[in-house]
Scaffold this motif. Sequence first.
Motif, PDB file in Angstrom:
ATOM      1  N   LEU A 152       0.901  -1.145   0.013  1.00  0.00           N
ATOM      2  CA  LEU A 152       0.031  -0.006   0.001  1.00  0.00           C
ATOM      3  C   LEU A 152       1.086   1.215  -0.017  1.00  0.00           C
ATOM      4  CD1 LEU A 152      -3.033   0.674   0.226  1.00  0.00           C
ATOM      5  CD2 LEU A 152      -2.596   0.948   2.797  1.00  0.00           C
ATOM      6  N   ALA A 153       0.705   2.191  -0.933  1.00  0.00           N
ATOM      7  CA  ALA A 153       1.609   2.980  -1.144  1.00  0.00           C
ATOM      8  C   ALA A 153       1.262   4.560  -0.796  1.00  0.00           C
ATOM      9  CB  ALA A 153       2.025   3.398  -2.618  1.00  0.00           C
ATOM     10  N   VAL A 154       1.760   5.468   0.079  1.00  0.00           N
ATOM     11  CA  VAL A 154       1.544   6.629   0.508  1.00  0.00           C
ATOM     12  C   VAL A 154       2.271   7.692  -0.219  1.00  0.00           C
ATOM     13  CG1 VAL A 154       1.130   8.150   2.412  1.00  0.00           C
ATOM     14  CG2 VAL A 154       0.839   5.727   2.965  1.00  0.00           C
ATOM     15  N   GLN A 155       1.720   8.351  -1.087  1.00  0.00           N
ATOM     16  CA  GLN A 155       2.634   9.193  -2.184  1.00  0.00           C
ATOM     17  C   GLN A 155       2.201  10.562  -2.042  1.00  0.00           C
ATOM     18  OE1 GLN A 155       5.465   7.743  -4.198  1.00  0.00           O
ATOM     19  NE2 GLN A 155       5.216   6.533  -2.384  1.00  0.00           N
ATOM     20  N   GLY A 156       3.104  11.502  -2.232  1.00  0.00           N
ATOM     21  CA  GLY A 156       2.722  12.826  -2.332  1.00  0.00           C
ATOM     22  C   GLY A 156       3.486  13.801  -1.354  1.00  0.00           C
ATOM     23  N   PRO A 157       3.458  15.222  -1.269  1.00  0.00           N
ATOM     24  CA  PRO A 157       4.297  16.150  -0.544  1.00  0.00           C
ATOM     25  C   PRO A 157       3.782  15.840   0.839  1.00  0.00           C
ATOM     26  CG  PRO A 157       3.055  17.238  -1.931  1.00  0.00           C
ATOM     27  CD  PRO A 157       3.021  15.780  -2.460  1.00  0.00           C
ATOM     28  N   LYS A 158       2.828  15.544   1.220  1.00  0.00           N
ATOM     29  CA  LYS A 158       2.232  15.417   2.754  1.00  0.00           C
ATOM     30  C   LYS A 158       2.225  14.033   3.167  1.00  0.00           C
ATOM     31  CE  LYS A 158      -1.049  19.281   2.058  1.00  0.00           C
ATOM     32  NZ  LYS A 158      -2.360  19.887   2.121  1.00  0.00           N
ATOM     33  N   ALA A 159       2.861  13.159   2.561  1.00  0.00           N
ATOM     34  CA  ALA A 159       3.045  11.892   2.701  1.00  0.00           C
ATOM     35  C   ALA A 159       3.668  11.286   4.200  1.00  0.00           C
ATOM     36  CB  ALA A 159       3.705  10.862   1.727  1.00  0.00           C
ATOM     37  N   GLU A 160       4.564  12.140   4.459  1.00  0.00           N
ATOM     38  CA  GLU A 160       5.426  12.011   5.875  1.00  0.00           C
ATOM     39  C   GLU A 160       4.570  12.314   6.872  1.00  0.00           C
ATOM     40  OE1 GLU A 160       9.274  14.121   7.366  1.00  0.00           O
ATOM     41  OE2 GLU A 160       9.855  12.130   6.224  1.00  0.00           O
ATOM     42  N   SER A 194       9.738   4.649  -0.292  1.00  0.00           N
ATOM     43  CA  SER A 194      10.049   4.468  -1.769  1.00  0.00           C
ATOM     44  C   SER A 194       8.775   4.502  -2.484  1.00  0.00           C
ATOM     45  CB  SER A 194      10.406   2.694  -1.974  1.00  0.00           C
ATOM     46  OG  SER A 194       9.237   1.891  -1.306  1.00  0.00           O
ATOM     47  N   GLY A 195       8.489   4.212  -3.471  1.00  0.00           N
ATOM     48  CA  GLY A 195       7.212   4.319  -4.270  1.00  0.00           C
ATOM     49  C   GLY A 195       7.435   4.711  -5.742  1.00  0.00           C
ATOM     50  N   TYR A 196       6.300   4.401  -6.693  1.00  0.00           N
ATOM     51  CA  TYR A 196       6.368   4.766  -7.986  1.00  0.00           C
ATOM     52  C   TYR A 196       6.021   6.280  -8.423  1.00  0.00           C
ATOM     53  CZ  TYR A 196       5.978   3.309 -12.978  1.00  0.00           C
ATOM     54  OH  TYR A 196       6.054   2.872 -14.265  1.00  0.00           O
ATOM     55  N   SER A 197       6.642   7.104  -7.664  1.00  0.00           N
ATOM     56  CA  SER A 197       6.316   8.685  -8.076  1.00  0.00           C
ATOM     57  C   SER A 197       7.509   9.356  -7.645  1.00  0.00           C
ATOM     58  CB  SER A 197       5.186   9.328  -7.450  1.00  0.00           C
ATOM     59  OG  SER A 197       5.328   9.649  -6.159  1.00  0.00           O
ATOM     60  N   LYS A 198       7.786  10.569  -8.018  1.00  0.00           N
ATOM     61  CA  LYS A 198       8.704  11.389  -7.818  1.00  0.00           C
ATOM     62  C   LYS A 198       8.454  12.463  -6.825  1.00  0.00           C
ATOM     63  CE  LYS A 198      12.068  10.254 -10.654  1.00  0.00           C
ATOM     64  NZ  LYS A 198      13.442  10.017 -10.257  1.00  0.00           N
ATOM     65  N   GLN A 199       7.182  12.030  -6.096  1.00  0.00           N
ATOM     66  CA  GLN A 199       6.869  13.218  -5.107  1.00  0.00           C
ATOM     67  C   GLN A 199       7.343  12.795  -3.642  1.00  0.00           C
ATOM     68  OE1 GLN A 199       5.633  15.704  -6.741  1.00  0.00           O
ATOM     69  NE2 GLN A 199       6.143  14.686  -8.650  1.00  0.00           N
ATOM     70  N   GLY A 200       7.596  11.934  -3.551  1.00  0.00           N
ATOM     71  CA  GLY A 200       8.010  11.506  -2.247  1.00  0.00           C
ATOM     72  C   GLY A 200       6.915  10.458  -1.463  1.00  0.00           C
ATOM     73  N   GLY A 201       7.508   9.497  -0.762  1.00  0.00           N
ATOM     74  CA  GLY A 201       6.372   9.041   0.040  1.00  0.00           C
ATOM     75  C   GLY A 201       6.866   7.541   0.465  1.00  0.00           C
ATOM     76  N   PHE A 202       5.933   6.649   0.866  1.00  0.00           N
ATOM     77  CA  PHE A 202       6.417   5.415   1.675  1.00  0.00           C
ATOM     78  C   PHE A 202       5.471   4.079   1.075  1.00  0.00           C
ATOM     79  CE2 PHE A 202       6.936   8.770   4.510  1.00  0.00           C
ATOM     80  CZ  PHE A 202       8.144   8.522   4.937  1.00  0.00           C
ATOM     81  N   GLU A 203       6.092   3.130   1.201  1.00  0.00           N
ATOM     82  CA  GLU A 203       5.415   1.791   0.698  1.00  0.00           C
ATOM     83  C   GLU A 203       5.108   0.918   1.933  1.00  0.00           C
ATOM     84  OE1 GLU A 203       5.605   0.700  -3.878  1.00  0.00           O
ATOM     85  OE2 GLU A 203       7.638   0.969  -2.878  1.00  0.00           O
ATOM     86  N   GLY A 231      -5.814   7.055  -4.631  1.00  0.00           N
ATOM     87  CA  GLY A 231      -4.955   7.598  -6.017  1.00  0.00           C
ATOM     88  C   GLY A 231      -4.525   6.157  -6.719  1.00  0.00           C
ATOM     89  N   CYS A 232      -3.586   6.503  -7.496  1.00  0.00           N
ATOM     90  CA  CYS A 232      -2.801   5.342  -8.418  1.00  0.00           C
ATOM     91  C   CYS A 232      -1.760   6.027  -8.940  1.00  0.00           C
ATOM     92  CB  CYS A 232      -3.747   4.817  -9.180  1.00  0.00           C
ATOM     93  SG  CYS A 232      -4.633   5.896 -10.333  1.00  0.00           S
ATOM     94  N   PRO A 233      -0.865   4.912  -9.575  1.00  0.00           N
ATOM     95  CA  PRO A 233       0.304   5.479 -10.203  1.00  0.00           C
ATOM     96  C   PRO A 233      -0.295   6.337 -11.426  1.00  0.00           C
ATOM     97  CG  PRO A 233       0.505   3.283  -9.796  1.00  0.00           C
ATOM     98  CD  PRO A 233      -0.767   3.703  -9.300  1.00  0.00           C
ATOM     99  N   ASN A 234       0.324   7.638 -11.632  1.00  0.00           N
ATOM    100  CA  ASN A 234      -0.260   8.437 -12.563  1.00  0.00           C
ATOM    101  C   ASN A 234       0.691   8.557 -13.930  1.00  0.00           C
ATOM    102  OD1 ASN A 234      -0.388  11.755 -13.777  1.00  0.00           O
ATOM    103  ND2 ASN A 234      -2.408  11.001 -12.843  1.00  0.00           N
ATOM    104  N   LEU A 235      -0.148   8.377 -14.795  1.00  0.00           N
ATOM    105  CA  LEU A 235       0.691   8.588 -16.346  1.00  0.00           C
ATOM    106  C   LEU A 235       1.654   9.415 -16.651  1.00  0.00           C
ATOM    107  CD1 LEU A 235       1.095   6.972 -18.992  1.00  0.00           C
ATOM    108  CD2 LEU A 235      -0.902   8.326 -19.928  1.00  0.00           C
ATOM    109  N   ILE A 236       1.186  10.606 -16.398  1.00  0.00           N
ATOM    110  CA  ILE A 236       1.708  11.860 -16.712  1.00  0.00           C
ATOM    111  C   ILE A 236       2.873  12.164 -15.521  1.00  0.00           C
ATOM    112  CG2 ILE A 236       1.366  14.217 -16.988  1.00  0.00           C
ATOM    113  CD1 ILE A 236      -1.590  14.064 -16.876  1.00  0.00           C
ATOM    114  N   GLU A 237       2.598  11.925 -14.453  1.00  0.00           N
ATOM    115  CA  GLU A 237       3.831  12.103 -13.548  1.00  0.00           C
ATOM    116  C   GLU A 237       4.769  11.099 -13.584  1.00  0.00           C
ATOM    117  OE1 GLU A 237       5.858  12.120  -9.658  1.00  0.00           O
ATOM    118  OE2 GLU A 237       4.916  10.536 -10.578  1.00  0.00           O
ATOM    119  N   ARG A 238       4.577  10.080 -14.045  1.00  0.00           N
ATOM    120  CA  ARG A 238       5.570   8.791 -14.091  1.00  0.00           C
ATOM    121  C   ARG A 238       6.476   9.130 -15.533  1.00  0.00           C
ATOM    122  NH1 ARG A 238       6.217   5.005 -17.981  1.00  0.00           N
ATOM    123  NH2 ARG A 238       4.499   4.252 -19.022  1.00  0.00           N
TER     124      ARG A 238
END
Length: 368
Positions: A152-160, A194-203, A231-238
């Motif tokens: 389960l991924a927690v992604q985005g600038p407010k993830a921490e 870790s995680g499948y985005s460049k926005q930072g986060g956790f798995e 949310g989900c892995p985002n095509l544009i962002e990746r």
Amino acid sequence: MSALISPSRRLRRTPFSEGVEAAGAKAYTVYNRMLLPTVFRSVEEDYHHLKSAVQIWDVSVERQVELRGPDAGRLMQMLTPRDLRGMLPGQCYYVPIVDETGGMLNDPVAVKLAEDRWWISIADSDLLLWVKGVAWGLRLDVLVDEPDVSPLAVQGPKAEALMTRVFGDSVTDLRFFRFGWFEFEGRSHVVARSGYSKQGGFEIYVEGSDAGMPMWNALMEAGRDLDVHAGCPNLIERIEGGLLSYGNDMDKNNTPHECGLGRFCNTETAIGCVGRDALLRVSREGPVRQIRPIEIHGDAVPSCDRPWPIMDDGEQVGQVTSAAWSPDFDVNVGIGMVRMTHWKAGTDLDVVTPAGVQVATVREVFWN
């Protein structure tokens, strides 16, 4: 009318499907014989929200291949040209997995739980069968199986900020591609930065399907004032970040060096890797084609559901494998495999899209 996906036992739900459905998932893809959400509000709305707030992603499709036993480390090294001798328990490594020809079978994250226990968090391919075959064929003393573990991924600038509310302040001590064990409702789970985005986060590697919805609900409740969304892995962002998609941007017909993953290969020292001999020549001579960021000019491109030819003066010199309109960069962003004769940054080429031919430029770096 859009076509529907027919449910069956061959298409598995996840421990978080109840939450995903309640959150209003609008589209799915099939990944490792499971449902992976691809859109909630819209691809563009999900994109903006991911970059500004925090999202919870059901990425159970990242199935784990567990190696357990005295030969677990030996088997893990046989699968990848990345030298794992210096890897310690508590670390995660991005590892190209190759076959005997050096072709990419997967590009997972290896999680070293102990010297005799590993998880391979896989992309979309039947890696479990390959690993079991290698282990059996060489009579290794190792058990290879798929455990009941669902990321389960927690992604985005407010993830921490969200993660500290559920797992405590010590979660902030995790360094990138490191993990620790954290308690939730009396059970210990692996949490990695870790995680499948460049926005930072956790798995969060949720162990036990019964723990799925309690974990989902706790994160959603704790993040209300942080504007948490499913949310989900985002095509544009990746694509902006140059995150490759196995099966889209590369497959078993490509070597890691063609995929721009040479920095993750230590072919000279990765003794035992089944594809080592095949990769030695490639690592010394270099690839004749390679993945590059491709900026496509003109109107917004349609969905790239098949390769688009990259042309130069009537000759095909590559193909675009992923593309999307980027609202933040006001241009079509793309990933393509290009011949060495044409991959220099600044080279202008033509891309044949379903909407027609559009001029494109090879870039030096990705956008994010």
